[in-house]
Design a protein around this motif. Structure first.
Motif, PDB file in Angstrom:
ATOM      1  N   ALA A   1      13.577  42.104   3.232  1.00 27.72           N
ATOM      2  CA  ALA A   1      14.074  43.444   3.543  1.00 27.72           C
ATOM      3  C   ALA A   1      13.629  44.687   2.453  1.00 27.72           C
ATOM      4  O   ALA A   1      13.792  44.052   1.181  1.00 27.72           O
ATOM      5  CB  ALA A   1      15.342  43.484   3.987  1.00 27.72           C
TER       6      ALA A   1
ATOM      7  N   GLY B   1      18.007  35.379  -1.090  1.00 27.35           N
ATOM      8  CA  GLY B   1      16.759  35.263  -1.439  1.00 27.35           C
ATOM      9  C   GLY B   1      15.712  34.382  -0.517  1.00 27.35           C
ATOM     10  O   GLY B   1      14.734  33.820  -1.200  1.00 27.35           O
TER      11      GLY B   1
ATOM     12  N   LYS C   1      20.391  47.231  -1.874  1.00 33.16           N
ATOM     13  CA  LYS C   1      19.441  46.600  -1.062  1.00 33.16           C
ATOM     14  C   LYS C   1      19.839  46.633   0.373  1.00 33.16           C
ATOM     15  O   LYS C   1      21.149  46.558   0.850  1.00 33.16           O
ATOM     16  CB  LYS C   1      19.497  44.919  -1.192  1.00 33.16           C
ATOM     17  CG  LYS C   1      18.983  44.845  -2.756  1.00 33.16           C
ATOM     18  CD  LYS C   1      19.158  43.099  -2.715  1.00 33.16           C
ATOM     19  CE  LYS C   1      18.394  42.675  -4.001  1.00 33.16           C
ATOM     20  NZ  LYS C   1      18.202  41.089  -3.893  1.00 33.16           N
TER      21      LYS C   1
ATOM     22  N   GLU D   1      14.979  42.318   7.314  1.00 30.55           N
ATOM     23  CA  GLU D   1      13.547  41.560   7.421  1.00 30.55           C
ATOM     24  C   GLU D   1      12.695  41.840   8.594  1.00 30.55           C
ATOM     25  O   GLU D   1      11.672  42.111   8.885  1.00 30.55           O
ATOM     26  CB  GLU D   1      13.614  40.083   7.082  1.00 30.55           C
ATOM     27  CG  GLU D   1      13.758  39.776   5.933  1.00 30.55           C
ATOM     28  CD  GLU D   1      14.972  39.831   5.152  1.00 30.55           C
ATOM     29  OE1 GLU D   1      16.092  40.517   5.680  1.00 30.55           O
ATOM     30  OE2 GLU D   1      14.951  39.794   3.686  1.00 30.55           O
TER      31      GLU D   1
HETATM   32  N1  ASP Z   1      16.781  40.098   1.891  1.00 29.90           N
HETATM   33  C1  ASP Z   1      17.455  38.962   1.459  1.00 29.90           C
HETATM   34  C2  ASP Z   1      18.264  39.053   0.525  1.00 29.90           C
HETATM   35  O1  ASP Z   1      18.293  40.113  -0.219  1.00 29.90           O
HETATM   36  C3  ASP Z   1      16.375  37.607   1.608  1.00 29.90           C
HETATM   37  C4  ASP Z   1      15.387  37.765   0.605  1.00 29.90           C
HETATM   38  O2  ASP Z   1      14.941  38.808   0.305  1.00 29.90           O
HETATM   39  O3  ASP Z   1      14.766  37.125   0.425  1.00 29.90           O
HETATM   40  O4  ASP Z   1      18.697  38.117  -0.179  1.00 29.90           O
END
Ligand code: ASP
Length: 439
Positions: A39, A184, A49, A116
């Motif tokens: 994302a 992540g 974020k 995402e």
């Molecule tokens: N968007 C999610 C996060 O911020 C997953 C990723 O980016 O991998 O953890």
């Protein structure tokens, strides 16, 4: 033709212009056939974020509060992206639908996953490639772990398309609902896709030109690691070197697919290549990298003739499992046993209860605890053959006046872990780095 899978992280998806740059990278190499995206992440320091905004929307909605203001920020980001790429992606309709679902009580993972989902919709439009939903690619077991069936099902879903864009971070839970990995986790999604399509390379595009030999916030401009094994990387990323999710290497490792960490903002840089241990043991210096993690507690147990007492460790570990506590390391001597535990398990009096149960049930001669410990790992396949590595490591620490509280060398000769006071963590990393990289 060889297949490359590209995963783009949040900073590579941060706005429409950067997404265009990511699309150019993909188009520059016809082997880049499957794209997995995160994302949109932070555009600047202090930015938020998309995933964090979505979690907040869910949390507000589920406690009956108004989430409209936060959702309008999600809306503004995606509508801005749509404008920047100059294509109608149908964002408005998608966002209306998601807002309605959050209002109707959609689950937390579902809400978080929409960043995402939308980013993949945009990339699919930019590249003119099909969108394949991650719910048909990644599957979780009833225990919440990645289900191995994912590879077969993902292969079947993707085989039909020569190219595709897939959202990262989520998949289908055992109950059929959307479920996410831990934060992540798009790195893991990329790895699943790479294995499913039998890629020759998994390219992980981020905002740094690879893995540094240690944290650049601790040592300025540390060396970039050109090549690292899956195993070295697992040790380093578990210990806090977080370019890549520490679980993301498992799917590709067993298939022998290398990972390259690449920089979206400097695509010409070589990056870091992650390869098998066998290949690494034949190259490289003694130490590949150093990483540290704070906030552990060590319980030290002493009991004469412990080595002859059958079931001693089993009883101690049974006590931990009764409290739902897992341990990180277990260095032992003939009459001593130390248990290293992450502090996150020990809040609310759990440590005191464990110690009192240990006293009552295994009757040790002594039990001590040491809180506020940082673990610093010095990692490298080369250490196994380089005589004097441990001596250099400990001399560098004593020269820097650092008190070592605990030592654990594991069983792989890949890693020497020292426990030091939290306050000494950065100095410890600096001292080891200076010894092995800037001697
Ligand atoms: N968007 C999610 C996060 O911020 C997953 C990723 O980016 O991998 O953890």
């Amino acid at each position: 033709m060889d297949i490359k899978v590209c995963k783009f992280g949040g900073t590579s998806m941060a706005d429409g212009n950067i997404m265009r740059r990511a699309a150019d990278i993909v188009r520059a190499d016809p082997q880049r056939r499957y794209v997995v995206v995160s994302a949109p992440g932070k555009r600047f320091g202090g930015d938020v974020k998309i995933t964090d905004l979505l979690y907040r929307c869910h949390d507000l909605a589920s406690s009956g509060e108004d989430f409209g203001e936060i959702f309008s920020r999600v809306r503004a980001r995606f509508e801005g992206i749509e404008k920047e790429i100059g294509k109608d992606v149908g964002m408005r309709g998608e966002l209306d639908r998601i807002e309605k679902e959050i209002r109707a009580g959609a689950g937390r993972d579902y809400c978080a996953s929409r960043g995402e989902y939308l980013a993949a919709r945009v990339m699919s439009a930019l590249l003119g490639w099909p969108f394949v939903d991650a719910k048909d690619v990644v599957f979780f077991s009833a225990e919440g772990t990645l289900d191995d069936e994912s590879y077969i099902k993902a292969a079947a879903a993707l085989r039909r398309y020569p190219n595709a864009v897939i959202p990262g971070f989520y998949g289908s839970g055992a109950d059929g609902k959307i479920k996410t990995f831990s934060r992540g986790g798009s790195d893991i999604s990329g790895s699943v896709v790479a294995r499913a399509v039998r890629a020759s390379l998994y390219e992980n595009w981020t905002d740094v030109s690879g893995f540094f030999a240690c944290d650049p916030r601790i040592v300025s401009s540390p060396e970039c690691i050109r090549e690292v094994s899956y195993q070295e990387l697992r040790e380093l990323s578990y210990m806090g070197a977080n370019v890549l999710h520490s679980e993301s290497i498992f799917p590709v490792r067993s298939a022998g697919i290398p990972i390259r960490i690449c920089n979206t903002f400097r695509p010409e840089d070589e990056g870091t290549l992650i390869v098998s241990s066998a290949r690494r043991s034949r190259s490289g210096g003694a130490v590949t990298g150093i990483a540290g993690k704070k906030d552990f507690t060590v319980i030290f147990l002493e009991k004469s003739m412990m080595n002859g007492e059958i079931g001693f460790a089993e009883k101690v570990l049974g006590i931990l499992s009764r409290y739902g506590v897992s341990f990180e390391h277990l260095p032992t001597g003939i009459d001593t046993l130390s248990i290293v535990i992450d502090d996150k398990y020990l809040a609310g009096g759990v440590l005191e209860k464990i110690v009192s149960d240990i006293r009552a049930e295994v009757r040790p001669d002594s039990v001590r605890t040491h809180e506020g410990i940082a673990l610093v790992a010095t990692v490298g396949h080369g250490m196994a053959n380089a005589v004097g590595t441990a001596a250099r490591l400990f001399r560098s620490l004593s020269d820097a006046g650092i008190n070592v509280i605990m030592i654990d060398q594991g069983s792989s000769e890949l890693n020497i872990i020292v426990g030091v006071d939290n306050a000494d963590c950065a100095d410890c990393i600096r001292a080891v780095y200076r010894e092995f990289f800037r001697a």
